[in-house]
Design an enzyme around this catalytic site. Structure first.
Site, PDB file in Angstrom:
ATOM      1  N   ARG A  97       0.862  -1.186   0.000  1.00 53.20           N
ATOM      2  CA  ARG A  97       0.000   0.000   0.000  1.00 53.20           C
ATOM      3  C   ARG A  97       0.892   1.228   0.000  1.00 53.20           C
ATOM      4  O   ARG A  97       1.639   1.457   0.955  1.00 53.20           O
ATOM      5  CB  ARG A  97      -0.924   0.002   1.222  1.00 53.20           C
ATOM      6  CG  ARG A  97      -1.760   1.259   1.323  1.00 53.20           C
ATOM      7  CD  ARG A  97      -2.784   1.231   2.458  1.00 53.20           C
ATOM      8  NE  ARG A  97      -3.462   2.509   2.501  1.00 53.20           N
ATOM      9  CZ  ARG A  97      -3.512   3.322   3.549  1.00 53.20           C
ATOM     10  NH1 ARG A  97      -2.978   2.969   4.705  1.00 53.20           N
ATOM     11  NH2 ARG A  97      -4.121   4.483   3.466  1.00 53.20           N
ATOM     12  N   HIS A 135      -2.926  10.850   0.826  1.00 50.74           N
ATOM     13  CA  HIS A 135      -2.479  10.580   2.194  1.00 50.74           C
ATOM     14  C   HIS A 135      -1.808  11.866   2.704  1.00 50.74           C
ATOM     15  O   HIS A 135      -0.620  11.880   3.028  1.00 50.74           O
ATOM     16  CB  HIS A 135      -1.539   9.371   2.219  1.00 50.74           C
ATOM     17  CG  HIS A 135      -1.356   8.730   3.565  1.00 50.74           C
ATOM     18  ND1 HIS A 135      -1.494   7.371   3.788  1.00 50.74           N
ATOM     19  CD2 HIS A 135      -1.036   9.256   4.770  1.00 50.74           C
ATOM     20  CE1 HIS A 135      -1.250   7.091   5.059  1.00 50.74           C
ATOM     21  NE2 HIS A 135      -0.968   8.226   5.690  1.00 50.74           N
ATOM     22  N   GLU A 175      -7.839   8.268   6.027  1.00 51.23           N
ATOM     23  CA  GLU A 175      -8.201   8.886   7.304  1.00 51.23           C
ATOM     24  C   GLU A 175      -8.711  10.323   7.187  1.00 51.23           C
ATOM     25  O   GLU A 175      -8.103  11.253   7.722  1.00 51.23           O
ATOM     26  CB  GLU A 175      -7.006   8.848   8.271  1.00 51.23           C
ATOM     27  CG  GLU A 175      -6.493   7.447   8.553  1.00 51.23           C
ATOM     28  CD  GLU A 175      -5.436   7.418   9.670  1.00 51.23           C
ATOM     29  OE1 GLU A 175      -4.988   8.489  10.089  1.00 51.23           O
ATOM     30  OE2 GLU A 175      -5.090   6.308  10.114  1.00 51.23           O
ATOM     31  N   ASN A 232      -8.013   1.590   9.447  1.00 50.36           N
ATOM     32  CA  ASN A 232      -6.755   1.758  10.177  1.00 50.36           C
ATOM     33  C   ASN A 232      -7.054   1.750  11.658  1.00 50.36           C
ATOM     34  O   ASN A 232      -7.984   2.432  12.104  1.00 50.36           O
ATOM     35  CB  ASN A 232      -6.088   3.101   9.842  1.00 50.36           C
ATOM     36  CG  ASN A 232      -5.587   3.162   8.416  1.00 50.36           C
ATOM     37  OD1 ASN A 232      -5.617   2.176   7.678  1.00 50.36           O
ATOM     38  ND2 ASN A 232      -5.101   4.330   8.024  1.00 50.36           N
ATOM     39  N   TYR A 239      -5.082   1.509  15.692  1.00 51.48           N
ATOM     40  CA  TYR A 239      -3.883   1.419  16.534  1.00 51.48           C
ATOM     41  C   TYR A 239      -4.199   1.139  17.997  1.00 51.48           C
ATOM     42  O   TYR A 239      -3.547   0.319  18.622  1.00 51.48           O
ATOM     43  CB  TYR A 239      -3.058   2.708  16.404  1.00 51.48           C
ATOM     44  CG  TYR A 239      -2.436   2.857  15.032  1.00 51.48           C
ATOM     45  CD1 TYR A 239      -1.187   2.322  14.765  1.00 51.48           C
ATOM     46  CD2 TYR A 239      -3.117   3.489  13.992  1.00 51.48           C
ATOM     47  CE1 TYR A 239      -0.614   2.416  13.508  1.00 51.48           C
ATOM     48  CE2 TYR A 239      -2.557   3.586  12.728  1.00 51.48           C
ATOM     49  CZ  TYR A 239      -1.304   3.052  12.485  1.00 51.48           C
ATOM     50  OH  TYR A 239      -0.755   3.128  11.239  1.00 51.48           O
ATOM     51  N   GLU A 296      -3.998  -0.335   7.897  1.00 57.18           N
ATOM     52  CA  GLU A 296      -2.865   0.019   8.756  1.00 57.18           C
ATOM     53  C   GLU A 296      -3.102  -0.554  10.143  1.00 57.18           C
ATOM     54  O   GLU A 296      -4.209  -0.453  10.681  1.00 57.18           O
ATOM     55  CB  GLU A 296      -2.702   1.535   8.951  1.00 57.18           C
ATOM     56  CG  GLU A 296      -2.182   2.282   7.762  1.00 57.18           C
ATOM     57  CD  GLU A 296      -2.050   3.779   8.037  1.00 57.18           C
ATOM     58  OE1 GLU A 296      -1.881   4.186   9.208  1.00 57.18           O
ATOM     59  OE2 GLU A 296      -2.142   4.538   7.055  1.00 57.18           O
TER      60      GLU A 296
END
Ligand code: PNW
Length: 461
Positions: A80, A124, A169, A295, A297, A365
């Site tokens: 990606r 991005h 995002e 994504n 985290y 991600e």
């Protein structure tokens, strides 16, 4: 799907690694590239830790061949990457820089030759500065500008790209770029942030149509969705509002043709309440997708401020009566983000699947930053990153077992790189980069990831 000693992933599960243009390419003004808002922002004193900038970054503008060799070493099926809009359109409108297209043609051809599918993100975060000067994402016209850029990219690369991601995002773009100002363009204005939210979605919809016209590859969008965990019953309503502000304002318009009812009347968070929605907008925004990119985290824990108004240890005041909490006992990464693998399973089952149903989902991600160092014998023994990776893959496997159609996983990141406002101080790579020499060194986590990819399974021990 499982045997006793390992968690097997479904046949055809796509393993990948991810990067983004401004974070790795360098070549900030090479071969006709125009300036982006990140060039401007990173060169503005006080904006990025240590005064770092992406002028050189990982020098992937010149060293992309080494990056592809590393991807082959990992054995991943897909890479990606993102396109720098101002490398392709130096002022964001009109004129195309052929040398910019040439660069991405070299990268994409190299990937295809290596048997690695290019998964390409159009945006991005490195907006052409000339478009920011015209209002950036706060100007509704950007929906057309972005549609034009998408058409150029689709025409140029659509024959070899395996999947398209329109935006990375959008919440971070609008919220961190225009509301709290920690990212480029560094604006702190809720009215502009809520406008950006809507215009990002319109731009996404236009890009979907433009890509459909020139490419047969699947198209999706990548959202960073939040899991807000209330620590007391009273905090549940607050957690729901936080999820609506980050998840609902993107998921609802894309999949349900409206903004979240929970935010009705809140003009600083709902584009509908702020009057940005015009007839036909939700038809554009709701253009059918082939997948959703997610994504993720870390989760957030939320609670109510104690009656005495004093935050306790681990609490940060976030509003007149609310706090965010770092619970005792959970590991914390170098980014100060919690490590709680079960939260990615909760995200997929509680938040994503009820909205997306049978639509394929990719984790575009997931990863972690740690204080990596090279040992005297030339290794990076990043055991915390390995534990994070294993924990999150086991949780993704659990979500698949729950019935969520997760079709692939992209590790963030292939390389240590320019971590936005944190500069080069925060390392997320499976590959260590010595920024003084540009030497790349596969970390122990990279070796572990390669063996997971090769087995299509996670050993339990
Ligand atoms: C994501 N926040 O960034 C991005 O997609 C990557 O480019 C980035 O390197 C990665 O996650 C690690 O940070 C985020 O402040 C950056 O909330 C900041 C935030 C969220 C996501």
């Amino acid at each position: 799907m499982s045997t006793d000693d390992q968690l097997r992933f479904p046949d055809g599960f796509l393993w990948g690694a991810a990067t983004a243009a401004y974070q790795i390419e360098g070549g900030a003004d090479a071969e006709g590239k125009g300036p982006s808002i990140w060039d401007t922002f990173s060169h503005t004193p006080g904006k990025v830790f240590h005064g770092d900038n992406g002028d050189v970054a990982c020098d992937s503008f010149h060293r992309y061949g080494e990056d592809i060799a590393l991807l082959k070493r990992l054995g991943v099926g897909s890479y990606r990457l993102s396109l720098s809009w101002p490398r392709i359109q130096p002022t964001g409108r009109g004129e195309v820089n052929a040398k910019g297209l040439d660069y991405y043609n070299r990268v994409i051809d190299g990937l295809v030759e290596a048997g690695i599918e290019p998964s390409v993100t159009l945006y991005h975060w490195d907006l052409p500065q000339a478009l920011q000067d015209a209002g950036g994402w706060a100007n509704r016209d950007i929906a057309d500008w972005f549609g034009e850029f998408a058409a150029i990219a689709g025409e140029a690369f659509g024959d070899r790209v395996s999947r398209w991601i329109t935006l990375n995002e959008p919440w971070v773009v609008a919220h961190v770029g225009y509301r709290d100002g920690r990212h480029a363009p560094g604006i702190q204005d809720p009215a502009l942030a809520v406008a950006a939210n809507h215009h990002l979605l319109l731009a996404h919809g236009n890009a979907v149509s433009a890509l459909r016209a020139s490419s047969a590859a699947p198209v999706g969008i990548t959202l960073n969705l939040t899991v807000e965990r209330p620590v007391t019953p009273e905090a549940a309503a607050h957690a729901a509002v936080l999820e609506a502000r980050q998840n609902g304002v993107y998921l609802d318009p894309i999949f349900h043709g409206r903004y979240p009812e929970l935010l009705d009347g809140d003009a600083s968070f709902s584009p509908a309440a702020a009057g940005h929605v015009r007839d036909g907008d939700f038809e554009i925004i709701g253009a059918p997708l082939d997948f959703l990119g997610v994504n993720f985290y870390a989760p957030h824990y939320v609670g109510m401020l104690h009656a005495d108004g004093e935050p306790r240890r681990g609490e940060t005041v976030t509003g007149p009566d609310t706090v965010s909490i770092q619970p005792d006992g959970l590991p914390i990464t170098a980014m100060n983000w919690l490590v709680e693998p079960g939260s990615i399973r909760e995200l997929l089952t509680r938040i994503v699947a009820p909205v997306t149903g049978a639509l394929p989902v990719y984790i575009t991600e997931n990863g972690s930053s740690w204080h990596d160092y090279v040992t005297q014998d030339g290794q990076v023994n990043d055991l915390e990153r390995i534990a994070y990776l294993r924990g999150h893959l086991a949780a993704v496997h659990g979500a698949i077992a729950d019935g969520v159609p997760v079709k692939g996983y992209f590790a963030w990141s292939l390389l240590d790189n320019f971590e936005w406002a944190e500069g080069y101080a925060k390392r997320f790579g499976l590959v260590y980069v010595d920024f003084a020499t540009q030497e790349r060194l596969l970390k122990r986590s990279g070796e572990v990831y390669a063996s997971i990819v090769a087995a299509n399974a996670l050993p339990k021990a």
